[in-house]
Design a protein around this motif. Structure first.
Motif, short mmCIF file in Angstrom:
data_model
loop_
_atom_site.label_atom_id
_atom_site.label_comp_id
_atom_site.label_asym_id
_atom_site.label_seq_id
_atom_site.Cartn_x
_atom_site.Cartn_y
_atom_site.Cartn_z
N GLU A 193 0.84 -1.19 0.00
CA GLU A 193 0.00 0.00 0.00
C GLU A 193 0.88 1.25 0.00
O GLU A 193 1.90 1.29 0.68
N ASN A 194 0.47 2.24 -0.77
CA ASN A 194 1.16 3.52 -0.81
C ASN A 194 0.14 4.65 -0.75
O ASN A 194 -0.96 4.53 -1.29
N GLN A 195 0.50 5.72 -0.09
CA GLN A 195 -0.29 6.93 -0.11
C GLN A 195 0.66 8.12 -0.08
O GLN A 195 1.63 8.13 0.68
N TYR A 196 0.41 9.07 -0.93
CA TYR A 196 1.17 10.32 -0.85
C TYR A 196 0.30 11.47 -1.32
O TYR A 196 -0.60 11.30 -2.14
N MET A 197 0.56 12.62 -0.75
CA MET A 197 -0.16 13.83 -1.11
C MET A 197 0.73 14.68 -2.00
O MET A 197 1.89 14.94 -1.68
N HIS B 204 -2.28 3.85 -3.83
CA HIS B 204 -2.07 2.66 -4.66
C HIS B 204 -2.20 1.41 -3.81
O HIS B 204 -1.82 1.40 -2.64
N ILE B 205 -2.68 0.36 -4.43
CA ILE B 205 -2.57 -1.00 -3.89
C ILE B 205 -1.94 -1.84 -4.99
O ILE B 205 -2.44 -1.89 -6.11
N THR B 206 -0.83 -2.52 -4.66
CA THR B 206 -0.05 -3.23 -5.68
C THR B 206 0.14 -4.68 -5.27
O THR B 206 0.42 -4.98 -4.11
N TYR B 207 -0.01 -5.59 -6.26
CA TYR B 207 0.18 -7.01 -5.98
C TYR B 207 0.38 -7.77 -7.28
O TYR B 207 0.10 -7.26 -8.38
N LYS C 153 2.63 -18.09 -15.38
CA LYS C 153 2.18 -17.57 -14.10
C LYS C 153 3.09 -17.95 -12.94
O LYS C 153 3.17 -17.23 -11.95
N ALA C 154 3.77 -19.08 -13.07
CA ALA C 154 4.56 -19.60 -11.96
C ALA C 154 5.88 -18.86 -11.75
O ALA C 154 6.43 -18.87 -10.64
N THR C 155 6.39 -18.22 -12.78
CA THR C 155 7.71 -17.58 -12.66
C THR C 155 7.70 -16.08 -12.94
O THR C 155 8.61 -15.37 -12.48
N HIS C 156 6.72 -15.57 -13.67
CA HIS C 156 6.73 -14.16 -14.03
C HIS C 156 5.63 -13.39 -13.28
O HIS C 156 4.55 -13.92 -13.03
N LEU C 157 5.94 -12.15 -12.95
CA LEU C 157 4.99 -11.29 -12.26
C LEU C 157 4.05 -10.63 -13.25
O LEU C 157 4.48 -10.12 -14.28
N MET C 158 2.76 -10.63 -12.93
CA MET C 158 1.81 -9.76 -13.61
C MET C 158 1.34 -8.78 -12.54
O MET C 158 0.42 -9.05 -11.77
N THR C 159 2.01 -7.63 -12.49
CA THR C 159 1.75 -6.66 -11.44
C THR C 159 0.47 -5.89 -11.72
O THR C 159 0.28 -5.34 -12.80
N VAL C 160 -0.40 -5.87 -10.74
CA VAL C 160 -1.65 -5.11 -10.81
C VAL C 160 -1.55 -3.97 -9.80
O VAL C 160 -1.26 -4.20 -8.62
N ARG C 161 -1.80 -2.76 -10.27
CA ARG C 161 -1.76 -1.60 -9.38
C ARG C 161 -3.08 -0.84 -9.50
O ARG C 161 -3.42 -0.34 -10.56
N PHE C 162 -3.81 -0.81 -8.39
CA PHE C 162 -5.10 -0.12 -8.33
C PHE C 162 -4.88 1.30 -7.81
O PHE C 162 -4.35 1.49 -6.71
N TYR C 163 -5.26 2.29 -8.61
CA TYR C 163 -5.05 3.69 -8.28
C TYR C 163 -6.37 4.34 -7.85
O TYR C 163 -7.41 4.13 -8.48
N GLN C 164 -6.29 5.15 -6.81
CA GLN C 164 -7.39 6.03 -6.42
C GLN C 164 -6.81 7.42 -6.16
O GLN C 164 -5.84 7.55 -5.40
N ASN C 165 -7.40 8.42 -6.78
CA ASN C 165 -6.96 9.80 -6.59
C ASN C 165 -8.14 10.66 -6.14
O ASN C 165 -9.26 10.50 -6.65
N LEU C 166 -7.89 11.55 -5.22
CA LEU C 166 -8.89 12.52 -4.77
C LEU C 166 -8.25 13.90 -4.85
O LEU C 166 -7.19 14.13 -4.25
N SER C 167 -8.86 14.82 -5.58
CA SER C 167 -8.25 16.14 -5.77
C SER C 167 -9.24 17.26 -5.48
O SER C 167 -10.45 17.11 -5.70
N TYR C 168 -8.72 18.38 -4.99
CA TYR C 168 -9.54 19.57 -4.74
C TYR C 168 -8.62 20.73 -4.38
O TYR C 168 -7.41 20.55 -4.15
N GLN C 169 -9.20 21.91 -4.34
CA GLN C 169 -8.48 23.10 -3.90
C GLN C 169 -9.00 23.51 -2.52
O GLN C 169 -10.21 23.43 -2.24
N LEU C 170 -8.07 23.94 -1.67
CA LEU C 170 -8.49 24.41 -0.37
C LEU C 170 -9.26 25.72 -0.49
O LEU C 170 -9.05 26.50 -1.43
N LYS C 171 -10.14 25.96 0.44
CA LYS C 171 -10.90 27.21 0.46
C LYS C 171 -10.16 28.24 1.29
O LYS C 171 -9.35 27.94 2.11
#
Length: 407
Positions: A28-32, A189-192, A389-407
Motif C-alpha cells: 500500500e502507498n499513499q502520498y499527497m 495505490h494498492i499493488t500485488y 504464471k509460476a515464474t513471471h509477475l503480472m503486477t496489478v496496481r489499483f489507483y485512487q486519486n482525490l483532488s480539490y483546492q483548499l478554500k
C-alpha cells in the motif's frame, strides 16, 4: 445448462461480490501531491521581484538570480519547518516542472529523467526530506510531495490527509499566500502480483476497494464538496518468448478479427511481423474486454509509462513526450473501446494495460466489482497468450486519486 452458460453465470455472480481476494503480501502507498503555481502576484508577495533594479541586462540577470534564490530558499526553509512541526518526516519539495511518480523500493532513491522524477521508498522504514531544484531556475509551479509512512497506511489514510492539510495551511499562512492557490491530490495505490498463488504464496485477504470519500467519512473526515475522484488499474505484463510463439500461432490460425480500435503511434502495414503480433495482442485484449463488459482499456506498448488524466470532453487526447504517454480518459463510453499506443517495428519487453473505472463501476461505494472484472479479463488474456504464471509477475496496481483546492 451448457458449459458456456454455466461459466457466464459464475462470472455474473462473481461480479456481484462486494469483496475481492488479493495476496496478503500486497503493498500500500499513499502520498499527497500539492502544487503551487508561482504566478507573478505570488512572486511579488514573496518579495522576489526587485522593482528598483536598473534596466540593464546585467542588472536584470543578477536580480533574477537573487530573486530566484530568495524565493526557493524561503519556500524550502518554511516548508521544512512546518513539516517538522506537524511530524511529517517523509517529504519532498520539487522545484522542477516534471511529473512525480512514487513506487515501492527496498532502498530509498530518486531517479530523474528529462520529464519525470521517480521516487522509490518503503513506507515501513524510510524517512527523508529532500529538495529537488535547478540552481537559479524558477519553475512554473512548486510541487510538495508528502509520503505516508508506517505499516497501517490505509487505516491511517484520513488522519494523514488531515495532517497534510494542516501542514500546508500553516505553510500558506507563514508565506502570506491564500490557501486557495494550493491544489491537493491524494494519491493511493494498492499493488500485488495477480498470480502470486501460482508461485506458492497462498495467503490472501479480502478487500472491498472502497471509495476514498466513503472511507474517510467512516474515519471522521468529510471531503470537500468540490473534490473530484478517479480510479483506474494498470497491469504490467512482461512479454516472454512463449507468449510471442503463441501470438505467432494465433495469427497463423487466422483468429485475428478487425475490431474497433483507436490506434495511436502504430505505423506500417499488417504484413510487418511485429505489427501482426501487436494486432494479436489487440484482439486478445478486445475479446477479454467484451467478455467482461469493461468499457475502456488502453494498451501502452511503446516503451513509455502511461500517465492517466481525466478528460473534460468526450474526446480522447494523447501526448507522447519522451518517456511519458499521457492518456486522457474518455467519458460516456457505451460500447467497449480499446486504445493502443505502439512502437513502430518493435515489440517492447513490457506492455501496460490501463483499465478505466467510472462511477457506474462503483457498487455501494465500492470497486470490488470493477476489480473482479479486471482480474477476470487479465486471467483470460494470460490464458490465451500462455503467460507463465509460476515464474513471471503480472503486477496489478489499483489507483485512487482525490483532488480539490483548499478554500
Amino acid at each position: 445448462m451448457s458449459h458456456s452458460s454455466l461459466k457466464s453465470s459464475r462470472i455474473r455472480r462473481s461480479y456481484g461480490q462486494q469483496k475481492v481476494y488479493i495476496p496478503a503480501n500486497h503493498r500500500e502507498n499513499q502520498y499527497m501531491s500539492i502544487s503551487l503555481e508561482l504566478t507573478p502576484a505570488i512572486q511579488q508577495q514573496l518579495n522576489c521581484v526587485d522593482t528598483t533594479a536598473k534596466s540593464s541586462s546585467t542588472a536584470i540577470e543578477a536580480n533574477t538570480l537573487i530573486n530566484t534564490t530568495q524565493i526557493l530558499n524561503t519556500i524550502t526553509r518554511t516548508f521544512r519547518e512546518v513539516c517538522e512541526e506537524y511530524r511529517l518526516r517523509n517529504s519532498l519539495l520539487i522545484a522542477k516542472d516534471k511529473a512525480v511518480i512514487v513506487r515501492y523500493g527496498e532502498e530509498p532513491y530518486i531517479i530523474e529523467t528529462e520529464t519525470q522524477i521517480f521516487v522509490f521508498y518503503d513506507p515501513k522504514k524510510h524517512c527523508q526530506y529532500k529538495t529537488i531544484a535547478k540552481e537559479a531556475h524558477l519553475p512554473k509551479r512548486i510541487t510538495f510531495v508528502l509520503l505516508a509512512t508506517g505499516d497501517t497506511i490505509r487505516q491511517r489514510a484520513a488522519q494523514f490527509h488531515q495532517q497534510v492539510i494542516a501542514c500546508i495551511s500553516a505553510l500558506a499562512e507563514q508565506l502570506s499566500i491564500a490557501t486557495t492557490h494550493f491544489t491537493f491530490i491524494d494519491r493511493q495505490h494498492i499493488t500485488y502480483d495477480l498470480f502470486d498463488a501460482e508461485k506458492g504464496n497462498k495467503e490472501t485477504i479480502t478487500h472491498s476497494f472502497r471509495q476514498i470519500a466513503e472511507r474517510y467519512q467512516h474515519q471522521g473526515f468529510l471531503v470537500p464538496h468540490n473534490s473530484q475522484s478517479e480510479r483506474y488499474i494498470v497491469a504490467t505484463i512482461p512479454i516472454q518468448q512463449q507468449m510471442i510463439a503463441m501470438m505467432q500461432r494465433y495469427h497463423q490460425n487466422e483468429h485475428v478479427k478487425n475490431h474497433q480500435v483507436v490506434s495511436k503511434g502504430k505505423i506500417g502495414e499488417i504484413k510487418d511481423d511485429v505489427t501482426k503480433l501487436q494486432q494479436v495482442m489487440e484482439n486478445v485484449v478486445y475479446n477479454a474486454l467484451e467478455q467482461t463488459n469493461l468499457a475502456q482499456v488502453a494498451i501502452v506498448g511503446n516503451g513509455h509509462i502511461p500517465r492517466i488524466y481525466k478528460a473534460n470532453k468526450t474526446t480522447e487526447a494523447v501526448i507522447n513526450n519522451n518517456n511519458v504517454t499521457r492518456i486522457e480518459q474518455v467519458k460516456d463510453i457505451a460500447l467497449p473501446q480499446l486504445q493502443t499506443y505502439w512502437q513502430y517495428n518493435q515489440l517492447e519487453d513490457v506492455i501496460y494495460l490501463v483499465f478505466y473505472g467510472n462511477e457506474q463501476d462503483a457498487h455501494k461505494k465500492r470497486y470490488a466489482k470493477f476489480v473482479t472484472k479486471v482480474h477476470t479479463a487479465l486471467k483470460q488474456i494470460a490464458e490465451e497468450l500462455s503467460f507463465d504464471k509460476a515464474t513471471h509477475l503480472m503486477t496489478v496496481r489499483f489507483y485512487q486519486n482525490l483532488s480539490y483546492q483548499l478554500k
